[in-house]
Design a protein around this motif. Structure first.
Motif, PDB file in Angstrom:
ATOM      1  N   CYS A 131       0.822  -1.272   0.001  1.00 18.03           N
ATOM      2  CA  CYS A 131       0.274  -0.051  -0.065  1.00 18.03           C
ATOM      3  C   CYS A 131       0.812   1.154   0.127  1.00 18.03           C
ATOM      4  N   TYR A 139      -4.552   4.038  -0.593  1.00 25.88           N
ATOM      5  CA  TYR A 139      -4.406   3.091  -1.867  1.00 25.88           C
ATOM      6  C   TYR A 139      -3.810   1.481  -1.067  1.00 25.88           C
ATOM      7  N   ASP A 141      -3.835  -3.225  -2.042  1.00 25.32           N
ATOM      8  CA  ASP A 141      -3.551  -4.476  -2.516  1.00 25.32           C
ATOM      9  C   ASP A 141      -2.809  -3.938  -4.155  1.00 25.32           C
ATOM     10  N   LEU A 142      -1.838  -3.154  -3.833  1.00 25.27           N
ATOM     11  CA  LEU A 142      -0.901  -2.311  -5.227  1.00 25.27           C
ATOM     12  C   LEU A 142      -0.675  -3.809  -5.986  1.00 25.27           C
ATOM     13  N   THR A 143      -0.166  -3.141  -7.126  1.00 26.94           N
ATOM     14  CA  THR A 143      -0.028  -3.656  -8.325  1.00 26.94           C
ATOM     15  C   THR A 143       0.230  -3.096  -9.339  1.00 26.94           C
ATOM     16  N   GLU A 145      -0.375  -2.543 -12.612  1.00 29.02           N
ATOM     17  CA  GLU A 145      -1.288  -1.783 -13.066  1.00 29.02           C
ATOM     18  C   GLU A 145      -2.431  -0.950 -12.638  1.00 29.02           C
ATOM     19  N   LYS A 146      -2.339  -1.376 -10.993  1.00 26.62           N
ATOM     20  CA  LYS A 146      -3.408  -0.337 -10.243  1.00 26.62           C
ATOM     21  C   LYS A 146      -2.139   1.030  -9.974  1.00 26.62           C
ATOM     22  N   VAL A 147      -1.045   0.724  -9.540  1.00 33.17           N
ATOM     23  CA  VAL A 147      -0.418   2.178  -9.551  1.00 33.17           C
ATOM     24  C   VAL A 147      -0.339   2.591 -11.156  1.00 33.17           C
ATOM     25  N   ASP A 148      -0.311   2.253 -12.236  1.00 33.56           N
ATOM     26  CA  ASP A 148      -0.141   3.167 -13.219  1.00 33.56           C
ATOM     27  C   ASP A 148      -1.186   3.944 -13.561  1.00 33.56           C
ATOM     28  N   GLU A 149      -2.582   2.954 -13.038  1.00 37.91           N
ATOM     29  CA  GLU A 149      -3.543   4.175 -13.071  1.00 37.91           C
ATOM     30  C   GLU A 149      -3.730   5.144 -12.212  1.00 37.91           C
ATOM     31  N   ILE A 150      -2.884   5.105 -11.396  1.00 40.54           N
ATOM     32  CA  ILE A 150      -3.302   5.778 -10.173  1.00 40.54           C
ATOM     33  C   ILE A 150      -2.695   7.191 -10.219  1.00 40.54           C
ATOM     34  N   ASP A 153      -4.088   9.077 -12.954  1.00 49.79           N
ATOM     35  CA  ASP A 153      -4.810  10.064 -12.616  1.00 49.79           C
ATOM     36  C   ASP A 153      -4.675  11.230 -11.587  1.00 49.79           C
TER      37      ASP A 153
END
Ligand code: FES
Length: 157
Positions: A131, A139, A141-143, A145-150, A153
C-alpha cells in the motif's frame, strides 16, 4: 512566517490539551499544511516560540516523524510502505516501478514538482499490502497496473 490564520488554528488545538507542549504534533501538522506541505526551519521556530518550547526540541520532534516534510515536496507526495509485510508482497518492485515511470529515485521530486516519491514505515494497512499514501488517501492491494492508473489519474490533477 506563520500567518494569523495558522496561529488561530494552533490556539484551537492548544485549548484541547492540558499543556501547550501537548499540542506540538498537531500544531506542526497545521504549520506544514499551510506551507505547501513542508516545514521550513523558520516555521518550526515559529511553532516553538508560540508553544514556549526550545527550537531544537521542536526540530528534534519534526525530524523524528516522517510525516513532517523537511524539504519541499511535489503536489502529490507518494509514500510507499516498505515495511516487512509490504516488502514480502512486492513493495520494492512497486517503488522501482513508480520511480521508473516518474524518472525519480526515492526521496526525489519530479522536475515539474508534481510528484515526490518516498518510502514509509508500516502504514497500518498490512492486511491490504502492498500500500501507499498520497496525502490523506490510502491505496491498497497495489499492483503495477493499479499504480499506473493511480499515477495517470494524479497526473491529470
Ligand atoms: S507493512 Fe505495509 S502497511 Fe504494514
Amino acid at each position: 512566517m506563520l500567518t494569523e490564520e495558522v496561529y488561530k488554528k494552533i490556539d484551537t488545538l492548544i485549548a484541547k490539551y492540558p499543556t501547550k507542549k501537548a499540542a506540538l504534533l498537531p500544531a506542526l501538522w497545521v504549520a506544514q499544511a499551510a506551507n505547501d506541505n513542508w516545514l521550513p526551519r523558520e516555521a518550526m521556530a515559529d511553532v516553538a516560540k508560540y508553544l514556549g518550547l526550545a527550537p531544537a526540541y521542536v526540530e528534534g520532534v519534526a525530524t523524528f516523524y516522517t510525516m513532517y516534510n523537511k524539504a519541499p515536496v511535489g503536489r502529490h507526495h507518494l509514500e510507499v510502505c516498505h515495511n516487512i509485510v509490504c516488502m514480502v508482497v512486492g513493495a520494492d518492485e512497486l517503488i522501482d516501478h513508480i520511480g521508473g515511470k516518474l524518472g525519480v529515485g526515492r526521496g526525489e521530486t519530479t522536475p515539474d514538482r508534481k510528484f515526490t516519491l518516498n518510502t514509509a514505515e508500516c502504514l497500518g494497512a498490512c492486511a491490504n499490502a502492498p500500500c501507499m499514501m498520497v496525502g490523506d488517501t490510502y491505496y491498497e492491494d497495489l499492483t503495477t497496473e493499479k499504480v499506473d492508473e493511480i499515477l495517470a489519474d494524479l497526473a491529470r490533477k
